[in-house]
Design a protein around this motif. Structure first.
Motif, short mmCIF file in Angstrom:
data_model
loop_
_atom_site.label_atom_id
_atom_site.label_comp_id
_atom_site.label_asym_id
_atom_site.label_seq_id
_atom_site.Cartn_x
_atom_site.Cartn_y
_atom_site.Cartn_z
N ALA A 8 -20.18 16.54 -23.96
CA ALA A 8 -20.90 16.96 -22.75
C ALA A 8 -20.14 16.55 -21.49
CB ALA A 8 -22.31 16.38 -22.75
N ARG A 65 -24.88 16.06 -17.49
CA ARG A 65 -24.55 15.72 -18.88
C ARG A 65 -25.83 15.57 -19.71
NH1 ARG A 65 -22.74 10.09 -18.82
NH2 ARG A 65 -25.00 9.81 -18.83
N PHE A 68 -27.39 18.91 -20.48
CA PHE A 68 -26.67 19.62 -21.53
C PHE A 68 -26.99 19.06 -22.91
CE2 PHE A 68 -23.14 20.73 -18.28
CZ PHE A 68 -23.86 21.84 -17.87
#
Length: 203
Positions: A8, A65, A68
């Motif tokens: 990520a 991040r 995701f």
């Protein structure tokens, strides 16, 4: 294998910071997270009661991040797929949503598996992918990356406004194509001449 967090982090770095390209259907985006995603998740980072471009600009790399990992890896069950293709499918899911899974499902169908092309990683898709990986352990990752590259070219064929993502101004490989080839063995990368031949009809 790299952890999902590491993957990520690489996606966030690849996506880059804030952009609001009128040719991008996703609209305002920061670290790869679109304003649409932030509205869907209710991420009012500025606390003004609405999610707008200011909230997109305020999004941190760490927040991107985490979005995701949760919403583009675990929730769509990318972790049920063979480890070899998880990074590429994950990266593509960030870039193209459920189309990332549909590309895999079409590939599995072409490989003789019985799979419904619905963009959902369910037991059928996970089992078919595991079988394909067992049958061709050194090829599924490359085959998916090549199918992904073909998807980008095909999308640009149909949508002229998107061609700048597949072909640079100087005619070389655009960001989409380079991104797909990051997950393809070098021997399957297109040469510059092959790329230019593929996009020559775009004028």
């Amino acid at each position: 294998m790299r952890s999902v967090t590491q993957i990520a982090d690489e996606i966030v770095a690849r996506e880059g910071g804030y952009v609001n390209d009128p040719d991008d259907p996703g609209g305002a985006t920061n670290w790869g997270v679109t304003i649409g995603t932030m509205r869907r998740l209710g991420l009012d980072l500025t606390g003004d009661g609405q999610v707008g471009t200011a909230d997109v600009k305020a999004l941190s790399r760490a927040q991107a991040r985490d979005i995701f990992v949760q919403h583009y890896f675990h929730r769509p069950r990318i972790d049920d797929l063979p480890e070899a293709i998880q990074p590429s499918v994950f990266d593509m899911y960030v870039n193209a949503g459920a189309n990332a899974v549909k590309i895999l499902q079409r590939l599995l169908t072409d490989m003789g598996q019985s799979v419904t092309v619905d963009g959902i990683v369910g037991p059928q898709t996970a089992a078919a992918a595991a079988l394909a990986q067992a049958q061709a352990p050194n090829h599924l990752r490359d085959a998916y990356g090549i199918a992904r590259r073909n998807y980008y070219y095909s999308l640009a064929d149909r949508r002229p406004a998107s061609r700048k993502y597949a072909r640079r101004r100087d005619g070389g490989k655009g960001g989409w194509i380079r991104r797909a080839e990051e997950f393809i063995s070098p021997r399957y990368h297109l040469t510059e001449a092959e790329h230019r031949a593929r996009v020559s009809a775009w004028g």
